[in-house]
Design a protein around this motif. Structure first.
Motif, PDB file in Angstrom:
ATOM      1  N   UNK A   1       0.844  -1.194   0.000  1.00 36.93           N
ATOM      2  CA  UNK A   1       0.000   0.000   0.000  1.00 36.93           C
ATOM      3  C   UNK A   1       0.885   1.252   0.000  1.00 36.93           C
ATOM      4  N   UNK A   2       0.757   2.066  -1.023  1.00 34.25           N
ATOM      5  CA  UNK A   2       1.577   3.277  -1.127  1.00 34.25           C
ATOM      6  C   UNK A   2       1.324   4.265   0.002  1.00 34.25           C
ATOM      7  N   UNK A   3       0.177   4.159   0.657  1.00 27.88           N
ATOM      8  CA  UNK A   3      -0.138   5.072   1.758  1.00 27.88           C
ATOM      9  C   UNK A   3       0.542   4.657   3.065  1.00 27.88           C
ATOM     10  N   UNK A   4       1.021   3.428   3.136  1.00 29.19           N
ATOM     11  CA  UNK A   4       1.643   2.962   4.386  1.00 29.19           C
ATOM     12  C   UNK A   4       3.095   2.532   4.245  1.00 29.19           C
ATOM     13  N   UNK A   5       3.584   2.325   3.049  1.00 34.84           N
ATOM     14  CA  UNK A   5       4.936   1.773   2.925  1.00 34.84           C
ATOM     15  C   UNK A   5       6.034   2.830   2.771  1.00 34.84           C
ATOM     16  N   UNK A   6       5.695   4.078   2.691  1.00 36.19           N
ATOM     17  CA  UNK A   6       6.645   5.198   2.658  1.00 36.19           C
ATOM     18  C   UNK A   6       7.591   5.207   1.459  1.00 36.19           C
ATOM     19  N   UNK A   7       7.404   4.307   0.507  1.00 41.88           N
ATOM     20  CA  UNK A   7       8.334   4.259  -0.614  1.00 41.88           C
ATOM     21  C   UNK A   7       8.275   5.529  -1.462  1.00 41.88           C
ATOM     22  N   UNK A   8       7.103   6.081  -1.667  1.00 46.73           N
ATOM     23  CA  UNK A   8       6.981   7.312  -2.461  1.00 46.73           C
ATOM     24  C   UNK A   8       7.726   8.451  -1.765  1.00 46.73           C
ATOM     25  N   UNK A   9       7.512   8.564  -0.454  1.00 47.90           N
ATOM     26  CA  UNK A   9       8.186   9.620   0.314  1.00 47.90           C
ATOM     27  C   UNK A   9       9.693   9.411   0.275  1.00 47.90           C
ATOM     28  N   UNK A  10      10.138   8.177   0.521  1.00 55.30           N
ATOM     29  CA  UNK A  10      11.575   7.898   0.537  1.00 55.30           C
ATOM     30  C   UNK A  10      12.218   8.193  -0.818  1.00 55.30           C
ATOM     31  N   UNK A  11      11.573   7.791  -1.881  1.00 57.93           N
ATOM     32  CA  UNK A  11      12.109   8.066  -3.221  1.00 57.93           C
ATOM     33  C   UNK A  11      12.140   9.567  -3.482  1.00 57.93           C
ATOM     34  N   UNK A  12      11.098  10.254  -3.039  1.00 58.53           N
ATOM     35  CA  UNK A  12      11.004  11.691  -3.258  1.00 58.53           C
ATOM     36  C   UNK A  12      12.105  12.484  -2.593  1.00 58.53           C
ATOM     37  N   UNK A  13      12.622  11.982  -1.482  1.00 60.14           N
ATOM     38  CA  UNK A  13      13.695  12.703  -0.788  1.00 60.14           C
ATOM     39  C   UNK A  13      15.046  12.009  -0.954  1.00 60.14           C
ATOM     40  N   UNK A  14      15.091  11.017  -1.864  1.00 60.55           N
ATOM     41  CA  UNK A  14      16.358  10.393  -2.202  1.00 60.55           C
ATOM     42  C   UNK A  14      16.873   9.365  -1.217  1.00 60.55           C
ATOM     43  N   UNK A  15      15.993   8.779  -0.401  1.00 64.77           N
ATOM     44  CA  UNK A  15      16.445   7.795   0.588  1.00 64.77           C
ATOM     45  C   UNK A  15      16.303   6.360   0.125  1.00 64.77           C
ATOM     46  N   UNK A  16      15.407   6.098  -0.779  1.00 68.28           N
ATOM     47  CA  UNK A  16      15.115   4.726  -1.160  1.00 68.28           C
ATOM     48  C   UNK A  16      16.148   4.171  -2.123  1.00 68.28           C
ATOM     49  N   UNK A  17      16.457   2.918  -1.896  1.00 72.13           N
ATOM     50  CA  UNK A  17      17.285   2.160  -2.827  1.00 72.13           C
ATOM     51  C   UNK A  17      16.420   1.005  -3.305  1.00 72.13           C
TER      52      UNK A  17
END
Length: 138
Positions: free
Chosen positions: A73-89
């Motif tokens: 769920x994009x509303x709970x997994x924070x992947x969009x937020x993390x990608x948006x601020x450059x944290x996600x790998x």
């Protein structure tokens, strides 16, 4: 461990809440308990909130809170937020996998030892205990 994250300092925060665990407006839950029986956890939360649930609502909540549903769920997994601020790998996900002891796949033995010592030092003299022993259900 150096209190350099948003919700720092971790242990003073948790221990302050723990000291209020018997207050009628405080509900203290452990992730491991919820993983063992999400249905009972939802019932406990609903009871605490004085919010009765129908069987259909209870079933729907349990399905929604299933780790696979939660993680996708994009509303709970924070992947969009993390990608948006450059944290996600690409290999990082939240929640990771919901398995106990999975940190052993990520942390070196030295890191695990340091974290165990940090936890032990910060919980010394308290009755708060995090799940340390492996649980065969996980």
């Amino acid at each position: 461990m150096n209190d350099e994250v948003y919700y720092s300092p971790f242990f003073p925060h948790v221990l302050d809440a723990w000291s209020k665990r018997h207050h009628p407006n405080m509900l203290f839950l452990f992730y491991e308990d919820l993983r063992k029986n999400v249905r009972e956890g939802v019932i406990e939360i609903a009871r605490f909130l004085k919010k009765p649930l129908t069987e259909r609502q209870l079933t729907g909540l349990c399905q929604y809170l299933d780790l696979k549903s939660f993680a996708s769920n994009e509303l709970t997994n924070f992947e969009i937020v993390a990608k948006g601020i450059g944290l996600a790998k690409p290999e990082q996900h939240f929640p990771r996998n919901g398995e106990r002891e999975s940190h052993e796949k990520v942390f070196s033995p030295e890191m695990s030892r340091r974290i165990d010592e940090w936890i032990e030092a910060n919980l010394k003299g308290t009755d708060l205990r995090f799940a340390i022993e492996p649980d065969p259900q996980f």
